[in-house]
Enzyme design. Structure first.
Site, PDB file in Angstrom:
ATOM      1  N   CYS A   1      56.909   5.076   5.731  1.00 33.34           N
ATOM      2  CA  CYS A   1      56.686   6.117   6.739  1.00 33.34           C
ATOM      3  C   CYS A   1      55.962   5.613   7.976  1.00 33.34           C
ATOM      4  O   CYS A   1      55.427   6.398   8.744  1.00 33.34           O
ATOM      5  CB  CYS A   1      55.908   7.263   6.109  1.00 33.34           C
TER       6      CYS A   1
ATOM      7  N   CYS B   1      47.111   9.543   1.817  1.00 27.59           N
ATOM      8  CA  CYS B   1      48.486   9.063   1.743  1.00 27.59           C
ATOM      9  C   CYS B   1      49.272   9.609   2.930  1.00 27.59           C
ATOM     10  O   CYS B   1      49.600  10.797   2.979  1.00 27.59           O
ATOM     11  CB  CYS B   1      49.123   9.487   0.428  1.00 27.59           C
TER      12      CYS B   1
END
Length: 149
Positions: free
Chosen positions: A90, A118
């Site tokens: 990501c 996260c």
């Protein structure tokens, strides 16, 4: 599959985070989709098992939308296939090979290990608005959630 799920699985191209107001909205605005090869079933299964084990060990939970969990796991598996390490899928990297060899962003990344943060929303603390109640996901759920990618 939602556009959020497809976006997270895609090779990420970041835009300024100031455009986001919530974690889920941030994920919608941070990534654009580019075509890529499907990761191997072997590494999807390895990353699925790792994710379940790490969620239990860290006291975190998968996103209430398991599609998010599915695309992140597949992104990790793709990087394991192509780089030999589960580099965070990501984030944007100028040199993925160099980043993977340094290990900072290899899952679980340093921010996750140190602060339970996260970026991918794979491991969420129970107080996170997007945390579900599960620490498991099946290979079938992953395949179903990502079938239309």
């Amino acid at each position: 599959m939602t556009s959020l799920q497809a976006s997270i699985f895609a090779v990420a191209v970041a835009v300024p985070s100031s455009a986001a107001t919530s974690p889920l909205r941030r994920h919608r605005s941070l990534f654009t989709v580019r075509a890529q090869v499907e990761p191997s079933d072997k590494n999807v299964e390895i990353m699925r098992k790792f994710s379940e084990q790490y969620a239990r060990k860290s006291g975190t939970y998968f996103c209430v939308d398991k599609g998010v969990t599915s695309v992140v796991i597949k992104g990790l598996a793709d990087h394991k296939d192509s780089l030999g390490a589960p580099l965070c899928p990501c984030r944007h990297y100028d040199d993925k090979d160099a980043e993977a060899s340094q290990g900072f962003w290899n899952c679980p990344c340093v921010p996750m290990r140190e602060r339970k943060e996260c970026h991918c929303m794979l491991f969420l603390t129970p107080d996170n608005d997007f945390a579900g109640k599960e620490q498991t996901i099946t290979l079938e759920e992953i395949k179903e959630a990502t079938a239309n990618m």
